[in-house]
Design an enzyme around this catalytic site. Structure first.
Site, short mmCIF file in Angstrom:
data_model
loop_
_atom_site.label_atom_id
_atom_site.label_comp_id
_atom_site.label_asym_id
_atom_site.label_seq_id
_atom_site.Cartn_x
_atom_site.Cartn_y
_atom_site.Cartn_z
N MET A 30 0.83 -1.05 0.24
CA MET A 30 0.00 0.01 0.28
C MET A 30 0.84 1.31 -0.04
SD MET A 30 -1.78 0.45 3.73
CE MET A 30 -2.40 1.93 3.37
N ALA A 31 0.30 2.23 -0.48
CA ALA A 31 1.14 3.71 -0.48
C ALA A 31 0.18 4.54 -0.69
CB ALA A 31 2.11 3.64 -1.36
N VAL A 32 0.60 5.97 -0.19
CA VAL A 32 -0.08 7.09 -0.45
C VAL A 32 1.08 8.11 -1.11
CG1 VAL A 32 -1.10 9.13 0.99
CG2 VAL A 32 -1.60 6.81 1.59
N GLU A 55 4.30 -8.05 5.92
CA GLU A 55 5.48 -7.72 6.60
C GLU A 55 6.10 -6.60 6.16
OE1 GLU A 55 6.47 -11.33 4.57
OE2 GLU A 55 7.39 -10.25 2.77
N ASN A 58 10.59 1.26 8.54
CA ASN A 58 9.48 1.97 7.97
C ASN A 58 8.41 2.34 9.30
OD1 ASN A 58 7.55 3.01 6.55
ND2 ASN A 58 7.34 1.44 4.96
N TYR A 82 -0.12 0.59 10.72
CA TYR A 82 -0.52 -0.77 11.03
C TYR A 82 -0.91 -0.82 12.53
CZ TYR A 82 1.53 -1.33 6.27
OH TYR A 82 1.92 -1.64 5.05
C1 COA Z 1 2.64 4.00 5.45
C2 COA Z 1 1.63 5.12 4.54
C3 COA Z 1 0.92 4.27 3.73
C4 COA Z 1 0.86 5.69 5.63
O1 COA Z 1 -0.19 6.72 4.89
P1 COA Z 1 -0.43 7.89 5.25
O2 COA Z 1 -1.89 8.54 4.76
O3 COA Z 1 0.55 9.06 5.69
O4 COA Z 1 -0.86 7.71 7.04
P2 COA Z 1 -2.02 8.23 7.84
O5 COA Z 1 -2.31 9.69 7.59
O6 COA Z 1 -3.37 7.80 7.33
O7 COA Z 1 -1.59 7.87 9.39
C5 COA Z 1 -2.37 6.92 10.25
C6 COA Z 1 -1.56 6.65 11.33
O8 COA Z 1 -0.31 6.01 11.01
C7 COA Z 1 0.65 6.54 11.81
N1 COA Z 1 1.81 7.25 11.00
C8 COA Z 1 1.68 7.95 9.93
N2 COA Z 1 2.72 8.37 9.48
C9 COA Z 1 3.72 8.07 10.43
C10 COA Z 1 4.94 8.62 10.72
N3 COA Z 1 5.61 9.17 9.69
N4 COA Z 1 5.68 8.19 11.75
C11 COA Z 1 5.20 7.42 12.55
N5 COA Z 1 3.70 7.03 12.61
C12 COA Z 1 2.98 7.47 11.33
C13 COA Z 1 0.22 7.41 13.02
O9 COA Z 1 -0.34 6.42 14.09
C14 COA Z 1 -1.04 7.73 12.17
O10 COA Z 1 -2.03 8.08 13.00
P3 COA Z 1 -2.31 9.79 13.62
O11 COA Z 1 -2.87 10.53 12.43
O12 COA Z 1 -3.25 9.72 14.62
O13 COA Z 1 -1.10 9.95 14.34
C15 COA Z 1 2.46 6.32 3.77
O14 COA Z 1 3.48 6.76 4.51
C16 COA Z 1 3.22 5.78 2.60
O15 COA Z 1 3.00 5.66 1.39
N6 COA Z 1 4.46 5.26 2.67
C17 COA Z 1 5.40 4.74 1.80
C18 COA Z 1 5.08 3.37 1.23
C19 COA Z 1 4.87 2.27 2.45
O16 COA Z 1 5.95 2.70 3.13
N7 COA Z 1 4.01 1.46 2.28
C20 COA Z 1 3.82 0.59 3.50
C21 COA Z 1 4.70 -0.69 3.22
S1 COA Z 1 4.45 -1.37 1.80
#
Ligand code: COA
Length: 152
Positions: free
Chosen positions: A66-68, A99, A104, A111
């Protein structure tokens, strides 16, 4: 808007993947994912800003990827995408596995917020760009603990 991934989304999804991953999935892998897995996207103002790929396996599922988009991170899109993707699974899974790279923190934070917890560590699993390896954290979410499912 949350919806199923279509073939026309593959370019956008590949683009996001290339922005966020050191070892990205290929375009072909995303093309195949449209029919092989439960692949979903989150769209805002007509633009795909995130995606989630779940692999249902009998009464379980694996979160494959997944990714944003980097410009849209930190707005709870990842959380909504994962929550809605899990709700969409047809087989009512008992548990969901994933996994993730040990470094990360954003993904592990997401998660944990979504109800996953660590069950194992797979040592030296992921390749790094400098030739070293990184541990994989194995996590599981038990869906039978999910109170809301009782009223589904
Ligand atoms: C991981 C990812 C999908 C999170 O998406 P996001 O939309 O930024 O996350 P959200 O805003 O929904 O955050 C939800 C929760 O995740 C956690 N979180 C999000 N970013 C965080 C950060 N940089 N550090 C620590 N916790 C974090 C927090 O608990 C957050 O809750 P909160 O808003 O109450 O603090 C995004 O960072 C991403 O695309 N990363 C690159 C790709 C990746 O690593 N994918 C997963 C592995 S395949």
């Amino acid at each position: 808007m949350f919806r199923l991934m279509q073939e026309s989304d593959v370019d956008s999804v590949t683009q996001i993947e290339n922005l966020v991953q050191s070892h990205p999935w290929t375009r072909k892998q995303f093309e195949d994912s449209v029919s092989a897995y439960q692949s979903t996207v989150y769209e805002e103002n007509g633009q795909v800003v995130g995606f989630c790929i779940l692999q249902p396996v009998l009464d379980e599922a694996n979160l494959l990827l997944m990714a944003v988009h980097p410009s849209q991170q930190g707005k709870r899109i990842g959380y909504k995408l994962l929550d809605e993707s899990i709700s969409l699974l047809k087989n009512d899974p008992v548990q969901i596995f994933l996994e993730v790279r040990e470094s990360n923190a954003a993904a592990i934070g997401l998660y944990e917020k979504s109800g996953f917890h660590q069950i194992d560590l797979r040592k030296n699993y992921y390749p790094n760009t400098d030739g070293t390896k990184e541990h994989a954290v194995i996590m599981v979410k038990s869906c039978t603990d999910d109170f809301s499912k009782l009223f589904k």
